[in-house]
Scaffold this motif. Structure first.
Motif, mmCIF file in Angstrom:
data_model
loop_
_atom_site.group_PDB
_atom_site.id
_atom_site.type_symbol
_atom_site.label_atom_id
_atom_site.label_comp_id
_atom_site.label_asym_id
_atom_site.label_seq_id
_atom_site.Cartn_x
_atom_site.Cartn_y
_atom_site.Cartn_z
ATOM 1 N N GLN A 172 -46.093 -33.612 113.090
ATOM 2 C CA GLN A 172 -46.816 -33.672 114.364
ATOM 3 C C GLN A 172 -47.641 -32.405 114.585
ATOM 4 O O GLN A 172 -48.790 -32.470 115.032
ATOM 5 C CB GLN A 172 -45.847 -33.880 115.535
ATOM 6 N N LEU A 173 -47.055 -31.252 114.270
ATOM 7 C CA LEU A 173 -47.815 -30.006 114.445
ATOM 8 C C LEU A 173 -49.063 -30.013 113.570
ATOM 9 O O LEU A 173 -50.147 -29.607 113.996
ATOM 10 C CB LEU A 173 -46.925 -28.797 114.113
ATOM 11 N N GLY A 174 -48.909 -30.528 112.346
ATOM 12 C CA GLY A 174 -50.074 -30.628 111.466
ATOM 13 C C GLY A 174 -51.117 -31.583 112.042
ATOM 14 O O GLY A 174 -52.314 -31.306 112.007
ATOM 15 N N ALA A 175 -50.648 -32.698 112.594
ATOM 16 C CA ALA A 175 -51.577 -33.694 113.136
ATOM 17 C C ALA A 175 -52.332 -33.143 114.351
ATOM 18 O O ALA A 175 -53.533 -33.366 114.498
ATOM 19 C CB ALA A 175 -50.816 -34.964 113.519
ATOM 20 N N TRP A 176 -51.636 -32.375 115.194
ATOM 21 C CA TRP A 176 -52.320 -31.752 116.344
ATOM 22 C C TRP A 176 -53.362 -30.761 115.841
ATOM 23 O O TRP A 176 -54.485 -30.702 116.334
ATOM 24 C CB TRP A 176 -51.327 -31.001 117.236
ATOM 25 N N TYR A 178 -54.997 -30.602 113.010
ATOM 26 C CA TYR A 178 -56.183 -31.149 112.348
ATOM 27 C C TYR A 178 -56.876 -32.220 113.185
ATOM 28 O O TYR A 178 -57.838 -32.835 112.748
ATOM 29 C CB TYR A 178 -55.805 -31.705 110.971
ATOM 30 N N GLY A 179 -56.359 -32.466 114.362
ATOM 31 C CA GLY A 179 -57.042 -33.389 115.265
ATOM 32 C C GLY A 179 -56.791 -34.853 114.977
ATOM 33 O O GLY A 179 -57.449 -35.719 115.552
ATOM 34 N N THR A 180 -55.855 -35.175 114.086
ATOM 35 C CA THR A 180 -55.556 -36.589 113.875
ATOM 36 C C THR A 180 -54.627 -37.112 114.971
ATOM 37 O O THR A 180 -54.500 -38.301 115.167
ATOM 38 C CB THR A 180 -54.903 -36.844 112.503
ATOM 39 N N ARG A 181 -53.931 -36.197 115.676
ATOM 40 C CA ARG A 181 -53.225 -36.619 116.877
ATOM 41 C C ARG A 181 -53.876 -35.916 118.059
ATOM 42 O O ARG A 181 -54.026 -34.687 118.054
ATOM 43 C CB ARG A 181 -51.727 -36.270 116.805
ATOM 44 N N THR A 182 -54.278 -36.705 119.032
ATOM 45 C CA THR A 182 -54.886 -36.137 120.235
ATOM 46 C C THR A 182 -54.277 -36.814 121.446
ATOM 47 O O THR A 182 -53.702 -37.895 121.343
ATOM 48 C CB THR A 182 -56.411 -36.365 120.279
ATOM 49 N N ALA A 183 -54.392 -36.135 122.580
ATOM 50 C CA ALA A 183 -53.976 -36.754 123.838
ATOM 51 C C ALA A 183 -55.172 -36.739 124.767
ATOM 52 O O ALA A 183 -56.118 -35.979 124.564
ATOM 53 C CB ALA A 183 -52.816 -35.983 124.451
ATOM 54 N N CYS A 188 -52.885 -30.345 125.512
ATOM 55 C CA CYS A 188 -52.274 -29.019 125.363
ATOM 56 C C CYS A 188 -51.909 -28.696 123.920
ATOM 57 O O CYS A 188 -52.177 -27.604 123.425
ATOM 58 C CB CYS A 188 -51.010 -28.920 126.209
ATOM 59 N N MET A 189 -51.282 -29.644 123.246
ATOM 60 C CA MET A 189 -50.754 -29.321 121.917
ATOM 61 C C MET A 189 -51.865 -29.039 120.915
ATOM 62 O O MET A 189 -51.722 -28.199 120.036
ATOM 63 C CB MET A 189 -49.855 -30.453 121.414
ATOM 64 N N GLN A 190 -52.991 -29.734 121.062
ATOM 65 C CA GLN A 190 -54.080 -29.442 120.136
ATOM 66 C C GLN A 190 -54.635 -28.045 120.414
ATOM 67 O O GLN A 190 -54.953 -27.300 119.493
ATOM 68 C CB GLN A 190 -55.184 -30.485 120.271
ATOM 69 N N ILE A 191 -54.699 -27.709 121.691
ATOM 70 C CA ILE A 191 -55.176 -26.370 122.052
ATOM 71 C C ILE A 191 -54.225 -25.315 121.472
ATOM 72 O O ILE A 191 -54.650 -24.346 120.840
ATOM 73 C CB ILE A 191 -55.260 -26.234 123.588
ATOM 74 N N VAL A 192 -52.924 -25.552 121.647
ATOM 75 C CA VAL A 192 -51.937 -24.596 121.146
ATOM 76 C C VAL A 192 -52.055 -24.457 119.627
ATOM 77 O O VAL A 192 -52.133 -23.348 119.091
ATOM 78 C CB VAL A 192 -50.504 -25.048 121.521
ATOM 79 N N ALA A 229 -38.663 -26.409 110.973
ATOM 80 C CA ALA A 229 -40.026 -26.914 110.851
ATOM 81 C C ALA A 229 -41.000 -26.064 111.633
ATOM 82 O O ALA A 229 -42.102 -25.778 111.172
ATOM 83 C CB ALA A 229 -40.095 -28.347 111.361
ATOM 84 N N VAL A 230 -40.577 -25.665 112.819
ATOM 85 C CA VAL A 230 -41.449 -24.854 113.654
ATOM 86 C C VAL A 230 -41.756 -23.558 112.926
ATOM 87 O O VAL A 230 -42.889 -23.102 112.854
ATOM 88 C CB VAL A 230 -40.770 -24.574 115.011
#
Lengths: 241, 426
Positions: A172-176, A178-183, A188-192, A229-230
């Motif tokens: 999930q952190l990788g997806a946020w 690289y922008g493959t997961r967005t909200a 927030c998570m993509q910004i972080v 993982a973190v």
């Protein structure tokens, strides 16, 4: 079973007599419960949303309903991409997705036993620091700021992290990042993840440091996450700068 | 001698349309009402007809504005992007007239004379009456205008040459409004009009050939839907999705709610029920049922042919029986009777038995929810098993349900199951 069989035979006989068709029909009906309705979720997420042995299928139980609902809508509309989920939810209306979210939010199956870390104590200590205190010099907010001091999430829409596995969190952190997961806003998570990636985006990062007012942490099953993982993800991010 | 006043509906009737119950009544009563009320009722009727035509499913992108287009339509020839049909003057159809709109759906030509790609089902919409076209146009002009330029299509050579459509039209397009069959009931004709015209059912339920066309002689005989890899069953054979031995009530329920005592809809058909058929009146889905049932009556099915050897088949059957008892029987029952309507029966279910095993394999791999509709707002879902069953196990359990309890299907192979793991899910 015998009764059921007799009923089936009886209904067969009735139909044969009344309509002349040869197909039998069962007299049984499916249970009119949410548990029966969400059986489609159970093979990957467990019947109560407790998760299964597969690393990549997350625990759903006890996460805030608002978070679960947002994910269901995002999967249905294709914003969050995982084809098996996109497919299952494509033709389900909002109120039903809300009912599903409420169902899994209200379930409280026990957490799985803690995972024995397979990383060095140094990495573990770094992970604990990032998760509980963050790293201001790299603009990484503490996970606990938003996900709660015991990582059980915050109402109405920030998920608990307890019970999630290393590989899932890492993915999930990788997806946020690289922008493959967005909200939808605030993302927030993509910004972080992106801010921490490049060591800047100061203004945006502040969003994630401060939890919005009026959102109380859920005090449930307090257990420190200390998730490798973190640590691994953060280590990778820093290594690339 | 003066020319007597002839109501417009008489002309429409002379043109062989469904004027009697579609045009005259609203127009006659409208004469005594104000123009505003008349327009509102035409817009409302147009909205209903646009739902029957399922315009929204293609002309609205995921998370996009209503009817603003931009939805990607993957085809074997490249990707088409649907057009903006909101009344925006620059990027939509705000400057069109009702004549131009009718000409577009009736002839497959846009106002500038350009030829539409046949992903737009004008081969079916050509059957729509002028009155219905005008109502749909009035509704489309009433939705919120959205300024969003159309995205150019991304077609491979040589399909990016629009003049090829001329050839396609010669082979596969017959222009003309629906002509009622006077030997049949009004209900049958209403059903035929909806199925052949607005419903554009033949787009999936007729085999599509290598040129992307379907011939009229093969209409409703079933076919694999290109790019989606779902099999749209024959509506003319009782051994496929053919509805000859279904009751009118069960067919109507299936169309409108997505579930019935005999089976449920999944995949592309769930899309149709979700976006279109659930909004139809019971009178209209019943009329469609009457027509659909008549298509399949007196059909003589072909004997199914399998590709697996008898020995392989019997091994699969033994393995499949155990998997069925473990994974399937709790909902679908030891005898495959299901718990209708929410757990569909597998015994005597034509979509399990039909020659193509694509649909049952896909259901085992990916599970599925019937659509959430007014008649079934919280459907029961089938779990996916792609992550827990091997190709051999999927083939085995599908073989078991295809040949048990009097079902007349044939065995399927592990390679068939494997091939569908990579099939697109949307």
């Amino acid at each position: 079973v015998t009764t059921r069989f007799k009923l089936a035979l009886l209904s067969t006989a009735l139909l044969t007599v009344s309509t002349g068709t040869v197909h039998a029909q069962s007299a049984e009906t499916a249970p009119d419960t949410m548990a029966a309705r969400v059986l489609a979720c159970a093979s990957c997420h467990g019947d109560k949303g407790q998760g299964t042995n597969d690393d990549y299928f997350p625990r759903l139980a006890g996460k805030p309903s608002g978070y679960l609902y947002n994910q269901l809508v995002a999967f249905r509309d294709g914003r969050r991409k995982y084809p098996p989920m996109n497919y299952l939810l494509e033709f389900l209306p909002d109120p039903y997705l809300k009912a599903m979210a409420d169902y899994f939010a209200s379930e409280q199956p026990p957490f799985p036993p803690p995972v024995t870390p397979t990383v060095s104590n140094d990495i573990l200590a770094r992970g604990e620091m990032l998760a509980t205190k963050g790293d201001a010099s790299h603009e990484i907010p503490a996970c606990a700021n938003c996900h709660g001091p015991s990582f059980t999430g915050m109402e109405p829409a920030i998920p608990g992290l307890l019970g999630l596995r290393t590989n899932y969190i890492s993915a999930q952190l990788g997806a946020w990042r690289y922008g493959t997961r967005t909200a939808s806003v605030p993302d927030c998570m993509q910004i972080v993840c992106r801010a921490s990636d490049r060591g800047r985006r100061q203004g945006a990062c502040r969003l994630a440091f401060v939890a919005p007012d009026g959102r109380k942490p859920r005090a449930r099953g307090a257990r420190l996450i200390a998730d490798a993982a973190v640590v691994r993800q953060r280590t990778e991010l820093r290594g690339e700068q | 001698m003066t020319t007597p006043h002839i109501p417009k509906c008489i002309y429409t009737l002379a043109a062989g349309s469904l004027a009697l119950f579609m045009t005259c009544a609203p127009q006659a009563s409208a004469q005594s009402q104000s123009a505003t009320a008349d327009k509102a009722s035409i817009v409302a009727r147009g909205e209903y007809l646009a739902q029957a035509g399922d315009c929204v499913a293609c002309h609205t992108a995921p998370e996009g504005k209503l009817f603003a287009g931009g939805r990607a339509m993957p085809t074997p020839f490249g990707t088409l992007y649907t057009s903006n049909v909101t009344p925006d003057g620059d990027t939509g159809i705000g400057k069109w007239s009702a004549d131009q709109f009718y000409s577009m759906i009736h002839t497959g030509r846009s106002p500038d004379g350009g030829l539409l790609y046949p992903a737009m089902p004008f081969g079916s919409y050509t059957k729509i009456t002028r009155a219905d076209s005008d109502a749909i146009f009035a509704f489309m002009q009433s939705v919120a205008p959205v300024k969003q330029p159309n995205r150019p299509h991304d077609l491979k050579f040589p399909y990016n040459n629009r003049s090829l459509i001329i050839g396609w039209r010669t082979l596969f397009f017959t222009e003309g409004e629906y002509r009622p069959d006077t030997t049949k009931s009004d209900e049958w004709n209403r059903g035929a009009y909806l199925v052949q015209g607005l419903g554009h059912c033949a787009m999936c339920h007729s085999a599509i050939n290598a040129l992307g066309g379907s011939s009229e002689s093969a209409a409703f005989e079933g076919g694999l839907i290109p790019m989606q890899n779902w099999y749209a069953p024959s509506l003319t054979s009782n051994k496929e999705g053919g509805l000859g031995d279904w009751s009118i009530e069960d067919i109507s329920e299936l169309l409108r709610t997505g579930i019935s005592k005999r089976g449920a809809v999944y995949g592309p058909m769930a899309d149709v029920t979700y976006n279109s058929l659930q909004y139809m009146t019971e009178t209209d889905t019943r009329a469609m049922a009457v027509y659909l049932k008549s298509l399949a009556e007196h059909s003589v099915p072909d004997a199914p042919r399998g590709t697996t050897s008898a020995q392989e088949g019997s091994l699969l059957l033994r393995l499949g029986q155990g998997i069925y008892a473990d994974k399937c029987a709790s909902c679908h029952g030891d005898k495959g009777l299901g718990k209708p309507p929410h757990y569909p029966p597998l015994a005597g279910n034509p979509s399990i038995e039909m020659s193509s095993a694509v649909n049952p394999i896909r259901m085992v791999l990916n599970g599925g929810y019937p659509p959430g509709t007014a008649g079934n707002p919280m459907p029961h879902g089938m779990p996916p098993f792609a992550q827990s069953l091997s190709d051999d196990e999927v083939a085995a359990v599908v073989t078991y349900i295809r040949v048990s309890w009097g079902n007349h299907g044939v065995a399927v192979s592990a390679s068939e199951a494997n091939a569908l793991r990579a099939a697109p899910l949307q």
